[in-house]
Design an enzyme around this catalytic site. Sequence first.
Site, short mmCIF file in Angstrom:
data_model
loop_
_atom_site.label_atom_id
_atom_site.label_comp_id
_atom_site.label_asym_id
_atom_site.label_seq_id
_atom_site.Cartn_x
_atom_site.Cartn_y
_atom_site.Cartn_z
N GLU A 46 36.22 4.81 33.91
CA GLU A 46 36.60 4.41 32.56
C GLU A 46 36.77 2.89 32.48
O GLU A 46 37.40 2.28 33.36
CB GLU A 46 37.92 5.12 32.23
CG GLU A 46 38.50 4.85 30.87
CD GLU A 46 39.81 5.62 30.67
OE1 GLU A 46 40.29 5.63 29.53
OE2 GLU A 46 40.34 6.18 31.65
N LYS A 115 36.35 7.92 23.50
CA LYS A 115 37.43 8.77 23.99
C LYS A 115 38.12 9.45 22.81
O LYS A 115 38.33 8.83 21.75
CB LYS A 115 38.43 7.92 24.77
CG LYS A 115 39.50 8.68 25.52
CD LYS A 115 40.28 7.72 26.42
CE LYS A 115 41.30 8.44 27.30
NZ LYS A 115 41.94 7.48 28.24
N CYS A 171 38.81 10.58 30.85
CA CYS A 171 40.14 10.67 31.45
C CYS A 171 41.08 11.66 30.74
O CYS A 171 41.00 12.85 30.94
CB CYS A 171 40.78 9.29 31.53
SG CYS A 171 42.15 9.22 32.72
N SER A 198 42.65 7.28 36.34
CA SER A 198 43.86 8.07 36.56
C SER A 198 44.66 7.44 37.68
O SER A 198 44.22 7.42 38.83
CB SER A 198 43.46 9.51 36.91
OG SER A 198 44.60 10.30 37.15
N ARG A 338 42.56 58.83 42.97
CA ARG A 338 41.65 59.97 42.87
C ARG A 338 42.27 61.23 43.49
O ARG A 338 42.15 62.33 42.94
CB ARG A 338 40.32 59.63 43.55
CG ARG A 338 39.25 60.75 43.46
CD ARG A 338 39.03 61.25 42.04
NE ARG A 338 38.72 60.17 41.12
CZ ARG A 338 37.49 59.80 40.81
NH1 ARG A 338 36.46 60.43 41.34
NH2 ARG A 338 37.29 58.83 39.95
N GLY A 350 33.69 62.57 57.69
CA GLY A 350 32.79 62.73 58.83
C GLY A 350 32.84 61.48 59.68
O GLY A 350 32.54 60.38 59.20
N LEU A 355 30.56 52.00 62.34
CA LEU A 355 31.40 51.11 61.53
C LEU A 355 31.84 51.73 60.21
O LEU A 355 33.01 51.69 59.85
CB LEU A 355 30.65 49.81 61.25
CG LEU A 355 30.74 48.70 62.29
CD1 LEU A 355 29.80 47.56 61.91
CD2 LEU A 355 32.17 48.18 62.38
N TYR A 473 19.01 61.10 50.78
CA TYR A 473 19.33 61.63 49.46
C TYR A 473 19.95 63.01 49.61
O TYR A 473 19.42 63.91 50.25
CB TYR A 473 18.06 61.71 48.62
CG TYR A 473 18.32 61.93 47.15
CD1 TYR A 473 18.51 60.86 46.29
CD2 TYR A 473 18.38 63.22 46.62
CE1 TYR A 473 18.74 61.04 44.93
CE2 TYR A 473 18.61 63.42 45.27
CZ TYR A 473 18.80 62.33 44.44
OH TYR A 473 19.04 62.53 43.10
N SER A 622 15.41 53.56 37.31
CA SER A 622 14.96 53.97 38.65
C SER A 622 13.49 53.70 38.89
O SER A 622 13.04 53.63 40.03
CB SER A 622 15.24 55.47 38.86
OG SER A 622 16.62 55.73 38.79
#
Length: 636
Positions: A46, A115, A171, A198, A338, A350, A355, A473, A622
């Site tokens: 500025e 400004k 500013c 500033s 749920r 299962g 992981l 699937y 799809s």
Amino acid sequence: MRHGFVKVAAITPKIKVADPVYNKEVICEKMEEAFARGAVILVFPELCITGYTCGDLFLQELLLRQAREQLMEIAARTRRHNGIVFVGLPLLHEGKLYNVAAALGEGRVLGLVPKTFIPMYNEFYEGRYFASGMDEPVGVLLPGGQSATMGRNLLFVNPEVPELKIGVEICEDLWAPNPPSISHALAGATVIVNLSASNETTGKDLYREELVKGQSARLFCGYVYASAGEGESTQDVVYSAHNLIGEGGAILASSQRFRNETIYGEIDVQKMVGERRRMSTFFTQGRGYLHLTFGLGLAETELSRPVLPLPFVPKSVEQRKKRCEEILAIQSMGLKQRLEHTGCRNAVVGISGGLDSTLALLVTVRAFELMGLDSKGIWGVTMPGFGTTGRTYDNAVKMIRCVKASFLEVDIQEAVKVHFKDIGQQEDVHDVTYENSQARERTQILMDIANQKNGMVIGTGDMSELALGWATYNGDHMSMYGVNASVPKTLVRHLVGYYADTCQDEELRTVLLDVLDTPVSPELLPPKEDQISQKTEDIVGPYELHDFYLYYMLRFGFTPSKIFRLALIAFNGIYRRETILKWMNVFYRRFFSQQFKRSCLPDGPKVGSVAVSPRGDLRMPSDASGRIWMDEVKRL
């Protein structure tokens, strides 16, 4: 400028207060340096042509005249460069003095932005000299017979890069309750430049940085903040040259305070436009704005910004810990709701010793703890098949015992052989039928046990597998609640590691660490000497690459060529160019061909900014064609 990357610079020269001639020289020197380094948007502080701290010298005609004349000298020096420069100066117009940001390029003054908010509190007394900028654009006569438009509602645009539109604030404008940058962004500005002076007080740097981060986040824009520094008067305050470059809530670059640095960054304006396109609450309101053009050229922007190879995983250890704790909380709270809604006090998981099933079990344990239920209501089911190895089997058994869940074992081999006989499948033909028959047999067993126990089958598959369609699937693809459905594989590993580090159970920790050390595999083909013979990443490619592609495709809508460019940086020294291309081709082919599996996913909690639920983030047909994406990959 290819792919929307625009190199910017925030520059703080060491000036002399009230010496526009000297300041012009140091500004031009810094300008040449920044252009030479490839920056095309240059932002100075500025009032830097005169200095911000001139005080009552702003009332002197000689200073104001010299400021205008030196402005024209600086503008002339931009003629041989592609880009735009923003410098600050006091400018007299029709008896009023304005604190102005001048946009320079092509050897001329492109426009002037005054400004808006003039501070008159604490150490600031700008209202003694300056008027607030006007709403309607006006013509301003400049030295040498030139003229330029001045007004608050100006945007600087480049026809060659349509995503780039620059708005200006000065500013205090940023610190006000209703910053002009809000209107600028709603009018289409993707980069905001702030010419600032500033001063520094204790703790102010943190607030300043938060302002830049917050504004760039809520406005989906780049933000270039250049602040005054050494050279300004220290009669009552000190200026620290705290320069900042932000983008979408992140700080790309920041200067060391009290050192008058030039900082650089590459702002991705395509990314900002993509974010706005995705956010239905971001409304463009461009009325009342004047667009002023400038030249830029289409030179390649060399990228220096870091590109992390694991975009789903925070870089710092502390952030990773926080992220892991948050995700585990989201997953377990989702499952808790749920289970309570359905009245289930039993859950069936299962457990393969891999992981994903490990994470699903750990999340289920947390959900039961939140509900105050006995972990014996968790039924951990091992289902050894033709590909099960001793290592994964042992880990599955140990893990179930460690969390004090109920243990069930159902060997699927004989049942699958009967099925093979029923459908005429040869046992020694290890094709997709051979593999998927095992996966579907396991799912049937889990569903039927859940019926027996009045429980719920907890899904184990992760988002990376769903993105690639690496699921059978109506086999492991199906469950009653998929707790890992929006967790990418690269993050699954960190979640299990975090649990190991925080569980305070040495036996469980040992098992979890061995799971982390086990190659990812569906274990559907017979092992060789009790070693896994079917490694997923050898077949579909490294998950860290696929997660990288997935993140940038779904999160930002980037093109394959842009993702490839980023991948070359992120995986430099890890994967060769041809390897990255090979698996990118696999990613796009599988992503588009396997959407039918994602179109009928079970419910599951969203944990991050990317998800593939057909009811939320990915409403994709799809049978959509992936040809244009595949064609672009081929051209790379």
